[in-house]
Design a protein around this motif. Structure first.
Motif, PDB file in Angstrom:
ATOM      1  N   LYS A   1       0.826  -1.210   0.000  1.00  0.00           N
ATOM      2  CA  LYS A   1       0.000   0.000   0.000  1.00  0.00           C
ATOM      3  C   LYS A   1       0.860   1.260   0.000  1.00  0.00           C
ATOM      4  CE  LYS A   1      -4.021  -2.047   2.216  1.00  0.00           C
ATOM      5  NZ  LYS A   1      -4.815  -2.138   3.438  1.00  0.00           N
ATOM      6  N   ARG A   2       1.937   1.237   0.737  1.00  0.00           N
ATOM      7  CA  ARG A   2       2.824   2.400   0.780  1.00  0.00           C
ATOM      8  C   ARG A   2       3.536   2.604  -0.553  1.00  0.00           C
ATOM      9  NH1 ARG A   2       3.822   5.687   5.198  1.00  0.00           N
ATOM     10  NH2 ARG A   2       6.061   5.457   4.991  1.00  0.00           N
TER      11      ARG A   2
ATOM     12  N   SER B   1       0.943   4.001  -3.136  1.00  0.00           N
ATOM     13  CA  SER B   1       0.384   5.312  -2.811  1.00  0.00           C
ATOM     14  C   SER B   1       1.138   6.423  -3.558  1.00  0.00           C
ATOM     15  CB  SER B   1       0.473   5.549  -1.306  1.00  0.00           C
ATOM     16  OG  SER B   1       0.044   6.843  -0.988  1.00  0.00           O
ATOM     17  N   GLU B   2       0.411   7.467  -3.906  1.00  0.00           N
ATOM     18  CA  GLU B   2       1.029   8.614  -4.578  1.00  0.00           C
ATOM     19  C   GLU B   2       1.666   9.579  -3.591  1.00  0.00           C
ATOM     20  OE1 GLU B   2      -1.664  10.477  -7.261  1.00  0.00           O
ATOM     21  OE2 GLU B   2      -1.923   8.653  -8.447  1.00  0.00           O
ATOM     22  N   SER B   3       1.389   9.381  -2.316  1.00  0.00           N
ATOM     23  CA  SER B   3       1.981  10.224  -1.284  1.00  0.00           C
ATOM     24  C   SER B   3       2.471   9.337  -0.141  1.00  0.00           C
ATOM     25  CB  SER B   3       0.977  11.258  -0.777  1.00  0.00           C
ATOM     26  OG  SER B   3      -0.148  10.597  -0.254  1.00  0.00           O
TER      27      SER B   3
ATOM     28  N   GLU C   1       2.831   9.132   3.981  1.00  0.00           N
ATOM     29  CA  GLU C   1       2.522   9.648   5.316  1.00  0.00           C
ATOM     30  C   GLU C   1       3.695   9.307   6.223  1.00  0.00           C
ATOM     31  OE1 GLU C   1      -1.263   8.359   6.784  1.00  0.00           O
ATOM     32  OE2 GLU C   1      -2.180   8.583   4.803  1.00  0.00           O
TER      33      GLU C   1
ATOM     34  N   ILE D   1       2.218  14.613   5.275  1.00  0.00           N
ATOM     35  CA  ILE D   1       2.030  13.911   4.013  1.00  0.00           C
ATOM     36  C   ILE D   1       2.918  14.577   2.983  1.00  0.00           C
ATOM     37  CG2 ILE D   1       0.411  13.335   2.170  1.00  0.00           C
ATOM     38  CD1 ILE D   1      -1.805  13.270   4.268  1.00  0.00           C
TER      39      ILE D   1
ATOM     40  N   GLU E   1       3.992  14.397  -1.110  1.00  0.00           N
ATOM     41  CA  GLU E   1       3.647  13.896  -2.436  1.00  0.00           C
ATOM     42  C   GLU E   1       4.911  13.362  -3.111  1.00  0.00           C
ATOM     43  OE1 GLU E   1       0.673  13.086  -5.132  1.00  0.00           O
ATOM     44  OE2 GLU E   1       0.396  14.215  -3.288  1.00  0.00           O
TER      45      GLU E   1
ATOM     46  N   ARG F   1       7.424   7.491  -7.840  1.00  0.00           N
ATOM     47  CA  ARG F   1       6.205   6.698  -8.037  1.00  0.00           C
ATOM     48  C   ARG F   1       6.425   5.581  -9.045  1.00  0.00           C
ATOM     49  NH1 ARG F   1       1.507  10.904  -9.028  1.00  0.00           N
ATOM     50  NH2 ARG F   1       3.154  12.414  -9.095  1.00  0.00           N
TER      51      ARG F   1
END
Length: 164
Positions: free
Chosen positions: A98-99, A102-104, A106, A117, A119, A125
């Protein structure tokens, strides 16, 4: 030449670093292609807990006088530990997937719940997506297969134990 990106995320909280930590871990490296072998590790954990499960199952009066059912019941109960180990690995690898997807990102700066957060740049990416697709998803596939096999063995063993 890759562009240098100033990243505020602490190195240990970056998805790629978390992936590398899991692949370098003794426990989480079992399902990786370079790992110690998922089947061998799960079989060993089952064999280690098997005598305890048979001993506990021998406390049942009816099983005590039926050695085949006793061994089968202990064997089925012994599959609980490998299944729990698989669930723990599944949770760790799913978190990293999931990390990576993700596009960002946390992250925590100081550990006092000051979540931020950031980006991800396009180059990060793309790299994370490649690793997620070609490295993490096959690992999750092996874990899925192993969990299905363990659950299937438990069901078949429980059914045999009832049928005998």
């Amino acid at each position: 030449m890759a562009e240098a990106v100033a990243c505020p995320v602490p190195p240990e909280q970056r998805p790629l670093e978390e992936f590398q930590q899991l692949t370098g871990s003794w426990f989480f490296s079992w399902p990786t292609p370079e790992g110690t072998g998922l089947t061998r590790a799960l079989t060993l954990s089952w064999l280690l807990v098997l005598p305890i499960c048979v001993l506990v199952a021998s406390g049942d009066w009816t099983l005590r006088h039926e050695p085949v059912r006793l061994a089968l019941a202990g064997s089925v109960a012994g599959l609980v530990l490998p299944l729990l180990l698989l669930v723990r690995q599944w949770l760790g690898w799913t978190y990293v997937l999931k990390r990576l997807l993700s596009e960002s990102v946390e992250y925590e700066e100081s550990g006092w719940y000051d979540g931020q957060i950031w980006e991800k740049p396009l180059s990060w990416r793309e790299k994370d997506l490649l690793i997620a697709r070609h490295e993490v998803r096959p690992i999750l596939g092996r874990l899925s297969w192993a969990m299905a096999t363990s659950a299937g063995l438990m069901l078949v063993g429980a059914g045999l134990c009832q049928a005998l």
